[in-house]
Design an enzyme around this catalytic site. Structure first.
Site, PDB file in Angstrom:
ATOM      1  N   ARG A 117       0.853  -1.192   0.000  1.00  0.00           N
ATOM      2  CA  ARG A 117       0.000   0.000   0.000  1.00  0.00           C
ATOM      3  C   ARG A 117       0.883   1.234   0.000  1.00  0.00           C
ATOM      4  NH1 ARG A 117      -2.735   3.116   4.719  1.00  0.00           N
ATOM      5  NH2 ARG A 117      -4.006   4.595   3.541  1.00  0.00           N
ATOM      6  N   HIS A 160      -2.918  11.019   0.911  1.00  0.00           N
ATOM      7  CA  HIS A 160      -2.293  10.781   2.216  1.00  0.00           C
ATOM      8  C   HIS A 160      -1.654  12.085   2.663  1.00  0.00           C
ATOM      9  CE1 HIS A 160      -0.784   7.340   4.928  1.00  0.00           C
ATOM     10  NE2 HIS A 160      -0.466   8.461   5.542  1.00  0.00           N
ATOM     11  N   GLU A 179      -7.163   8.503   6.531  1.00  0.00           N
ATOM     12  CA  GLU A 179      -7.384   9.134   7.832  1.00  0.00           C
ATOM     13  C   GLU A 179      -7.931  10.561   7.709  1.00  0.00           C
ATOM     14  OE1 GLU A 179      -4.161   8.632  10.580  1.00  0.00           O
ATOM     15  OE2 GLU A 179      -4.227   6.463  10.373  1.00  0.00           O
ATOM     16  N   ASN A 182      -7.297   1.780   9.736  1.00  0.00           N
ATOM     17  CA  ASN A 182      -5.994   2.034  10.369  1.00  0.00           C
ATOM     18  C   ASN A 182      -6.207   1.961  11.877  1.00  0.00           C
ATOM     19  OD1 ASN A 182      -5.249   2.592   7.767  1.00  0.00           O
ATOM     20  ND2 ASN A 182      -4.589   4.694   8.116  1.00  0.00           N
ATOM     21  N   TYR A 208      -4.242   1.597  15.725  1.00  0.00           N
ATOM     22  CA  TYR A 208      -3.011   1.641  16.509  1.00  0.00           C
ATOM     23  C   TYR A 208      -3.206   1.375  17.979  1.00  0.00           C
ATOM     24  CZ  TYR A 208      -0.547   3.216  12.404  1.00  0.00           C
ATOM     25  OH  TYR A 208       0.007   3.281  11.149  1.00  0.00           O
ATOM     26  N   GLU A 211      -3.430  -0.086   8.057  1.00  0.00           N
ATOM     27  CA  GLU A 211      -2.260   0.302   8.845  1.00  0.00           C
ATOM     28  C   GLU A 211      -2.353  -0.273  10.251  1.00  0.00           C
ATOM     29  OE1 GLU A 211      -1.143   4.425   9.141  1.00  0.00           O
ATOM     30  OE2 GLU A 211      -1.671   4.806   7.048  1.00  0.00           O
TER      31      GLU A 211
HETATM   32  N1  LIG Z   1       1.670   8.420  13.825  1.00  0.00           N
HETATM   33  N2  LIG Z   1       1.825   7.598  13.197  1.00  0.00           N
HETATM   34  C1  LIG Z   1       2.034   6.485  12.390  1.00  0.00           C
HETATM   35  C2  LIG Z   1       1.123   6.524  11.128  1.00  0.00           C
HETATM   36  C3  LIG Z   1       1.507   7.666  10.190  1.00  0.00           C
HETATM   37  O1  LIG Z   1       2.884   7.595   9.866  1.00  0.00           O
HETATM   38  C4  LIG Z   1       0.656   7.494   8.948  1.00  0.00           C
HETATM   39  O2  LIG Z   1       1.052   8.396   7.919  1.00  0.00           O
HETATM   40  C5  LIG Z   1      -0.818   7.762   9.266  1.00  0.00           C
HETATM   41  O3  LIG Z   1      -1.611   7.264   8.196  1.00  0.00           O
HETATM   42  C6  LIG Z   1      -1.243   7.132  10.591  1.00  0.00           C
HETATM   43  O4  LIG Z   1      -0.880   7.813  11.726  1.00  0.00           O
HETATM   44  C7  LIG Z   1      -0.327   6.647  11.529  1.00  0.00           C
END
Ligand SMILES: N#[N+]C[C@@H]1[C@@H](O)[C@H](O)[C@@H](O)[C@@H]2O[C@H]12
Length: 459
Positions: A77, A120, A165, A291, A293, A366
């Site tokens: 991706r 992004h 996001e 995504n 975390y 993610e």
């Molecule tokens: N912070 N963090 C790690 C990661 C970031 O590096 C990504 O670009 C985003 O899509 C998402 O926030 C996650």
């Protein structure tokens, strides 16, 4: 041999994003993005770092794809740089498109399926100068950009994601100001959130042509109140509403949750949504990226700043809807970002989305962790990151057993890279990058993850 097998054809990938890895920010006609401007503004990124070079992926893409193939990944991706394809947010820069054609051809040569994200966060600066995402016209510019990219690549790219996001792009970019373009207006943030979703709705039908599948990649959190007091329960409702239900309902049901609309009323949200918008936005995805975390544990606190650490300069201003909400640590181990490790939250999100928004194929687009990495004897032993990914993959395996239509998993990230406000201070990669020499060193997690991919499951 995998004892905890995953479905046949499961996508085992890693994820990256253009501004975070490519560098070459003026090569072949690329224009400026809001992140170029933001990162070059003093006080916005730790140590004044920026993505001018990043990890030089624009020049090293063939080496990086070969490494993905040698490890055993079957999917990748990545995001397209809007200002590389449309430097001022309009027209077509053929040299920019040619890079992505080369990249996709290398992936296909290695038997790696490309998954392309159109946005992004690197909005062309000229579109920000014209109002950015708070300006409705930006959504229409995005649809044109999507058309240009799709026409150039859809013969080889069959999986497309519109926005990554949108919560971050809107509420951190225009609300707290911790992300580009660094504005701090709740009213602008809620306008941006809607227009990012409108952009998705305008582009999605165009992206389905040529037998393509379209999705989006919201960032979702499990949300838990610290107690069952009325105030804490309402704090959790508000955060779950703005972080999760606002985006899920719009994308998958074509509606906004009434309680969230009410929460956003003070910021003029009702004036943003025009008749027909939600019909455009809803029900267009062929799959949903998630995504994930960590979990938000929240309490009502009139003195709270209402922010989760998204940058070393995390502002005291809460994002809209988070006023008087404290984000607390529930005592779990944390990553180098200070985020709690909670694989149970991933199982919770997956089973909830599958139940409340049924019949939508899901991908984890993610999931990963930052930890401090050290090179020793030419290698990097990142057992904590390996354990994090294994625990979250186990949660995925359990969710699939519970009937969740999960089709793939993308580790964030393939390479150590530019971590937004943290600059290069946080390493999320499966592959270590020496930022002085650009030398890549697969970490122990990379070798392990490659074996999982090749065996299609966990031992
Ligand atoms: N912070 N963090 C790690 C990661 C970031 O590096 C990504 O670009 C985003 O899509 C998402 O926030 C996650």
């Amino acid at each position: 041999m995998a004892t905890r097998g995953f479905p046949e054809g499961f996508a085992w990938g890693a994820a990256t994003a253009s501004y975070q890895i490519e560098g070459s920010v003026t090569a072949d006609g690329r224009g400026a993005s809001i992140w170029d401007t933001f990162a070059h503004t003093p006080g916005k990124v730790l140590n004044g770092e920026n993505g001018d070079v990043a990890v030089d992926h624009y020049a090293r893409y063939a080496e990086d794809v070969a490494l993905m193939g040698s490890l055993g990944l079957n999917a990748y991706r990545f995001s397209l740089s809007w200002p590389r394809i449309q430097p001022g947010g309009r027209g077509v820069n053929g040299a920019g498109l040619d890079f992505y054609k080369r990249l996709v051809d290398e992936l296909l040569e290695q038997g790696i399926t490309p998954y392309a994200t159109l946005y992004h966060w690197d909005l062309p600066q000229e579109l920000q100068d014209a109002g950015g995402w708070p300006e409705r016209d930006t959504a229409y510019r995005f649809a044109e950009y999507a058309q240009v990219a799709h026409e150039a690549l859809s013969d080889r790219v069959k999986h497309w994601m519109t926005v990554n996001e949108p919560w971050c792009a809107a509420f951190l970019g225009y609300g707290s100001g911790d992300h580009a373009p660094g504005l701090r207006s709740s009213a602008q943030a809620v306008r941006a959130a809607h227009h990012l979703l409108l952009a998705h709705g305008l582009a999605a039908p165009l992206l389905k042509a040529n037998d393509c599948l379209v999705g989006a990649a919201p960032n979702l959190y499990a949300v838990t109140p610290v107690s069952d007091s009325e105030a804490d329960l309402d704090a959790a409702r508000r955060i779950d509403g703005l972080q999760n239900r606002f985006f899920l309902d719009a994308l998958l049901r074509g509606s906004y949750p009434e309680d969230v609309v009410a929460d956003l009323e003070p910021f003029g949200f009702a004036d943003v949504v025009q008749p027909g918008d939600l019909d455009l936005i809803g029900g267009k995805v062929d799959f949903l990226g998630i995504n994930y975390y960590s979990r938000h544990t929240v309490s009502a606190d009139p003195d709270a700043a209402g922010m989760v650490a998204t940058s070393p300069f995390a502002s005291a201003s809460p994002w809209p809807g988070a006023e008087s909400v404290a984000f607390v640590n529930a005592g779990r181990p944390v990553t180098d970002m200070g985020w709690e490790v909670d694989p149970g939250g991933l199982h919770e999100i997956l089973t909830r989305v599958a139940k409340e928004y049924p019949s939508v194929p899901l991908y984890i687009t993610e999931n990963g962790a930052a930890y401090v990495d050290t090179v020793a004897d030419g290698g990097v032993d990142d057992q904590e990151r390996l354990d994090y990914i294994e625990a979250h993959l186990a949660a995925c395996h359990d969710a699939i057993a519970d009937g969740v239509p999960l089709k793939g998993y993308f580790a964030w990230s393939f390479l150590d890279n530019f971590e937004w406000g943290w600059g290069y201070g946080k390493r999320f990669g499966l592959v270590y990058v020496d930022y002085e020499t650009q030398v890549r060193i697969p970490k122990s997690s990379a070798h392990w993850y490659g074996r999982v991919a090749r065996h299609n499951g966990l031992s």
